[in-house]
Design an enzyme around this catalytic site. Structure first.
Site, PDB file in Angstrom:
ATOM      1  N   GLU A 314       0.894  -1.338   0.158  1.00  0.00           N
ATOM      2  CA  GLU A 314      -0.061  -0.184  -0.099  1.00  0.00           C
ATOM      3  C   GLU A 314       0.839   1.272  -0.033  1.00  0.00           C
ATOM      4  O   GLU A 314       0.605   2.105   0.677  1.00  0.00           O
ATOM      5  CB  GLU A 314      -0.886  -0.040   1.148  1.00  0.00           C
ATOM      6  CG  GLU A 314      -1.976  -1.243   1.261  1.00  0.00           C
ATOM      7  CD  GLU A 314      -2.906  -1.054   2.155  1.00  0.00           C
ATOM      8  OE1 GLU A 314      -2.894  -0.633   3.363  1.00  0.00           O
ATOM      9  OE2 GLU A 314      -4.110  -1.789   2.178  1.00  0.00           O
ATOM     10  N   ASP A 393      -8.509  -8.540   4.091  1.00  0.00           N
ATOM     11  CA  ASP A 393      -8.521  -7.507   4.853  1.00  0.00           C
ATOM     12  C   ASP A 393      -9.682  -7.305   5.985  1.00  0.00           C
ATOM     13  O   ASP A 393     -10.417  -6.389   5.746  1.00  0.00           O
ATOM     14  CB  ASP A 393      -8.253  -6.242   4.136  1.00  0.00           C
ATOM     15  CG  ASP A 393      -7.645  -5.047   4.836  1.00  0.00           C
ATOM     16  OD1 ASP A 393      -7.248  -5.315   6.169  1.00  0.00           O
ATOM     17  OD2 ASP A 393      -7.677  -3.860   4.419  1.00  0.00           O
ATOM     18  N   GLU A 421     -13.066  -1.357  11.524  1.00  0.00           N
ATOM     19  CA  GLU A 421     -12.887  -0.625  10.411  1.00  0.00           C
ATOM     20  C   GLU A 421     -13.762  -1.156   9.127  1.00  0.00           C
ATOM     21  O   GLU A 421     -14.476  -0.331   8.672  1.00  0.00           O
ATOM     22  CB  GLU A 421     -11.458  -0.923   9.702  1.00  0.00           C
ATOM     23  CG  GLU A 421     -11.475  -0.440   8.424  1.00  0.00           C
ATOM     24  CD  GLU A 421      -9.795  -0.692   7.841  1.00  0.00           C
ATOM     25  OE1 GLU A 421      -9.080  -1.204   8.282  1.00  0.00           O
ATOM     26  OE2 GLU A 421      -9.678  -0.527   6.590  1.00  0.00           O
TER      27      GLU A 421
HETATM   28  O1  GCW Z   1      -7.165  -2.412   5.529  1.00  0.00           O
HETATM   29  C1  GCW Z   1      -5.991  -1.686   5.246  1.00  0.00           C
HETATM   30  C2  GCW Z   1      -6.396  -0.320   6.013  1.00  0.00           C
HETATM   31  C3  GCW Z   1      -5.600   0.390   6.054  1.00  0.00           C
HETATM   32  C4  GCW Z   1      -4.100  -0.198   6.893  1.00  0.00           C
HETATM   33  C5  GCW Z   1      -3.968  -1.265   6.016  1.00  0.00           C
HETATM   34  C6  GCW Z   1      -2.871  -2.223   7.148  1.00  0.00           C
HETATM   35  C7  GCW Z   1      -2.766   0.956   8.284  1.00  0.00           C
HETATM   36  O2  GCW Z   1      -7.498   0.249   5.126  1.00  0.00           O
HETATM   37  O3  GCW Z   1      -5.943   1.756   6.573  1.00  0.00           O
HETATM   38  O4  GCW Z   1      -2.942   0.799   7.060  1.00  0.00           O
HETATM   39  O5  GCW Z   1      -5.063  -2.228   5.934  1.00  0.00           O
HETATM   40  O6  GCW Z   1      -3.280  -3.008   7.622  1.00  0.00           O
HETATM   41  O7  GCW Z   1      -1.587  -1.838   6.988  1.00  0.00           O
END
Ligand code: GCW
Length: 878
Positions: A314, A393, A421
């Site tokens: 990411e 996720d 989340e």
């Molecule tokens: O799911 C994603 C989240 C991000 C997060 C990432 C991770 C901190 O939307 O906000 O970043 O996972 O776990 O690294």
């Protein structure tokens, strides 16, 4: 885990005996489950009034002070803390190191120690015994921190009115029992829903760390021994000397509670902080920079826990930039940390977020195994691979990550999210331990043998005993830490499962409820039942059958935004097409992901005949009229599930209301408002998903509900005075895809003449509440106002979403409205056109980069979606 007790025998019968004394006091939830409320019949414990604490360790001293405080509060028992054993009974807190000093004769030592002088790390034993006619309660612990764990255990039992044991022992399942906070130095929290950081503000550690100390106490009370305080998307200047000195202050407030400080680091730090021209992990300059940096940290923080690493993921840079592997990067850090007993938690969350969605073989779920399996055995001993529970996720339901089965010579930690989340962001009650337990109890069948996830991460399956558990928690400055009082049960449950993954869910929630809300049997029964079903309820109205998340993944992951997951590089696709829906991850025709599981599991998932209904669409692409094992077609099951789920969420309101007067008013009202929101938002979810499925599948709901809402009056169908029709995007998040807005300062009206039979009704107004703006609404009948309210909620996340969509849609229900045919129902909306809202986000309380990035128009045009007139009753009109 060894755990034996006569202590727990009669929880149920004691519930009646200890129905709590009335609780009138207002409470803000800041003490969470450590309320230490006075119990009924405190005299039955007849405990000694002396607490003897052996040794001078500050943690032992703290344990004694906590015990004294708890006994005073729970029992009204005043104790004295001393370090000498006089000729009286006593509560003795001791650890292996100092026990010999207290019990000098072998006979005494043996009486207390029994056979187990070899107490495992962090374990404790509690004995009740009589010696020479005197009463003793002896805590024998492996370490001062374990004394603390024993103390919290004793106080927890007393608070529930449980009898104290003659003997009890407890050992944690694994050494890593950490929480992660995704806090940024500027004070914001990524995916935090309860206010700003308790650790940082304006680029520095807060001056006042009182809350951080209180948080450490809460963590210790559930056996958590490490806290990583900063975002895995780490600030690039995190490791400057100035910051490290500040972090030492956090470690100081953690230390009395046995909680180790840890940090997330960015692998480019040798460049960004050290000024080197490279961060190649194999470059000698980089190696020595990390060594020096680690030594510098340990000089100031001798009990520093270690580093967490997010890299090549990411947008974070990582070793791939230099053609190096995660093992190359992790090992450099690990070697620097090893002499100090620190660890590296290297995240398995490494994937490419620019996948080609046209490619039917591309699959983000494969990334964990593809990136890490070949590195098994190549990591230093103090590297632990931190693996999210599922391959994508933190969705409401995913299969367990196959990486757990692929790493057999590398310690692993399971990563879960307490912060919700994708599961309602602490506006929906979802008790996540139900999901975690499902993960922990999943048997991966490695080599055809039992290999449950709980045994893998605690090191039993592959003999890798240095792993464990991590949960992302993201507490904030709001008094009750996580916003929803019910969400604290997730943190509590996480600690309990990390300590003992075999702890029954019913026992965990029952204990939490008693500690948090009191022992009234009605309160306990109601809350336990609500929490225990809440994961299933949430899943059933947000997207069952393993569809993954249907939240707006390009926005804030809160409300529905169904197709946001499709046709982009993020790889959260569910491939909803005309012909059917679901990701084909089979070996035979799909991405081959299923082949990453051990044979038995792979066979189960590969075949439609054995793939469980609740994971179907994660693994297979099937037509909408595909028959599930349940006997229903997929699409009908989705319709039914969403109606059942939304109804179950609506029922939380009357269930909660039945407890009025039995719990303090402050928490009662706050929780009620949250349940009312959830009831309304569950309907937004239900309708969005059902309408979307009806449109794409072309198949009607056999029960005729979807798209037919006889009690609903669309705003755009009402007689308007100034309101103008607007499209809602995505269309499924507004009823009929449309809403109305008012741009006139004096306000606008919507009116309709009713033809309902005379009677009393509940009237729900579905409208949109934009962060920052405060519109005013008035509902009236024949010109007489029946309700006025302000749209002043700050819906999650605490960021501005200026759109009319599934994240801002909310409702207000006005109960018991008398109506008769010919009555004129009018809704008047007055918008908030303040110029400051137009000029930018700063006026809405956003700061720093976030405020500058957003700059949205936050004026709120008193938007309305529809009005629903339903029966007068305990349930919000459906
Ligand atoms: O799911 C994603 C989240 C991000 C997060 C990432 C991770 C901190 O939307 O906000 O970043 O996972 O776990 O690294």
């Amino acid at each position: 885990m060894r755990c034996s007790s006569v202590w727990f025998k009669s929880v149920a019968s004691f519930a009646l005996l200890f129905a709590s004394a009335a609780i009138a006091r207002a409470e803000d939830g800041s003490v969470a489950w450590l309320r230490y409320a006075r119990i009924a019949n405190p005299e039955k414990y007849s405990l000694p009034k002396r607490i003897v604490v052996a040794g001078t360790d500050p943690v032992s001293r703290n344990a004694a002070a906590e015990l004294a405080k708890g006994l005073q509060s729970e029992l009204g028992l005043t104790t004295t803390i001393t370090d000498t054993l006089a000729d009286q009974g006593a509560i003795i807190l001791t650890n292996l190191q100092v026990l010999a000093k207290l019990l000098p004769t072998p006979a005494q030592a043996e009486a207390v120690l029994g056979a187990a002088v070899d107490l495992p790390p962090e374990s404790y034993k509690i004995h009740s015994l009589q010696m020479q006619g005197r009463k003793y309660l002896v805590v024998q612990a492996a370490s001062p921190t374990a004394e603390l764990y024993a103390v919290f255990h004793i106080l927890e039992e007393i608070e529930q009115g449980n009898p104290l044991p003659t003997f009890f022992s407890s050992t944690p399942s694994a050494p890593i029992r950490w929480v992660d906070e995704w806090d940024n130095l500027n004070g914001t929290i990524e995916r935090g829903y309860a206010g700003p950081s308790i650790f940082f503000e304006n680029g520095h550690v807060r001056q006042d760390l009182t809350r951080a100390g209180k948080y450490a106490r809460l963590l210790a009370s559930i056996g958590i021994n490490g806290c990583n305080v900063n975002n895995v998307n780490a600030d690039l200047d995190l490791l400057t000397t100035e910051h490290i000195k500040e972090f030492a202050r956090i470690a100081d407030v953690f230390r009395p509670w046995g909680v180790k400080l840890a940090l997330s680091i960015d692998l480019t730090s040798p460049q960004t902080v050290g000024g080197l021209d490279t961060f190649d992990p194999l470059d000698p300059k980089v190696i020595s920079w990390w060594q020096q940096k680690v030594d510098e940290i340990y000089k100031l923080i001798p009990d520093f826990g270690g580093f967490t690493v997010k890299a090549d993921s990411e947008g974070r840079k990582g070793p791939s930039q230099y053609g190096r592997t995660p093992a190359d990067a992790a090992n450099v850090l690990a070697r620097a940390l090893a002499p100090h007993h620190g660890v590296v938690l290297y995240r398995g969350f490494v994937y490419n977020n620019h996948l080609d969605w046209h490619d039917l073989k591309a699959d983000r779920a494969r990334a964990g195994v593809d990136n890490f399996a070949s590195l098994d055995g190549k990591f230093e001993k103090n590297v632990i691979i931190q693996i999210k529970e599922g391959p994508i996720d933190f969705q409401a339901r995913e299969p367990v990550s196959p990486l757990f089965a692929a790493l057999r010579q590398t310690p692993q930690a399971l990563e879960v999210q307490t912060t919700q989340e994708y599961t309602g962001q602490q506006r929906h009650m979802v008790w996540l331990p139900s999901m975690w337990k499902w993960v922990l109890d999943t048997d991966m069948r490695v080599g055809g043998r039992p290999s449950h996830v709980k045994d893998i991460v605690t090191g039993k399956t592959f003999n890798q005993p240095t792993g464990g558990f991590v949960s992302v928690v993201n507490v904030g400055m709001e008094p009750n830490w996580l916003h929803h009082p019910m969400a604290m049960a997730n943190l509590y449950g996480y600690g309990k499962l990390a300590w003992n993954p075999d702890e029954p869910l019913e026992k965990i929630i029952d204990t939490w409820t008693r500690l948090t809300w009191g022992n009234d049997p009605e309160v306990v029964r109601t809350i336990d039942a609500m929490q225990l079903k809440s994961w299933h309820v949430y899943e059933s109205y947000t997207g069952p059958n393993g569809m993954g998340t249907l939240t707006n993944i390009l926005g804030y992951h809160f409300g529905p935004g169904i197709e946001s997951a499709e046709r982009n590089g993020w790889g959260q696709w569910f491939r909803g097409e005309k012909d059917g829906i679901g990701m084909d991850r089979t070996v035979a025709t799909g991405t081959g992901y299923i082949g990453q599981y051990p044979k038995e599991l792979a066979e189960k998932y590969e075949s439609l005949a054995s793939c469980p209904d609740d994971l179907l669409l994660f693994f297979h692409h099937v037509p909408y009229d595909y028959k599930l094992h349940s006997g229903k077609t997929l699409v009908q099951s989705i319709y039914d599930s969403h109606y059942e789920g939304a109804l179950a969420a609506a029922e939380y309101v009357p269930q909660w209301e039945s407890l009025k007067g039995k719990i303090d008013a402050e928490r009662y009202e706050k929780t009620l408002a949250l349940f009312e929101f959830q009831a309304g938002h569950a309907i937004v979810w239900r309708d969005a998903i059902n309408n979307w499925f009806r449109r794409i599948s072309g198949i009607d709901d056999a029960q005729g509900r979807v798209g037919h809402d006889p009690n609903r009056i669309e705003a755009e169908a009402m007689k308007t005075g100034g309101y103008k029709m607007v499209d809602v995007t995505p269309w499924e998040t507004g009823s009929g895809g449309r809403a109305v807005e008012c741009r006139e300062e004096k306000g606008c009206t919507l009116a309709t003449t009713l033809d309902k039979p005379a009677g009393t009704y509940d009237v729900a107004v579905q409208y949109f509440d934009i962060w920052g703006g405060v519109s005013t609404y008035t509902l009236s009948v024949n010109g007489a106002a029946v309700a006025t309210w302000k749209a002043d909620d700050k819906l999650p996340p605490a960021q501005a979403d200026p759109h009319l969509d599934g994240q801002t849609s909310t409702r207000r229900t006005i109960r018991h409205v008398a109506l008769k045919p010919g009555d004129v129902l009018e809704l008047r909306g007055v918008p908030d056109l303040r110029i400051g809202l137009f000029h930018g986000a700063q006026t809405a309380g956003l700061s720093g980069a976030q405020g500058l990035r957003m700059q949205p128009d936050l004026r709120e045009f008193a938007p309305v979606d529809y009005i629903e007139i339903g029966p007068d009753g305990p349930i919000t009109p459906q």
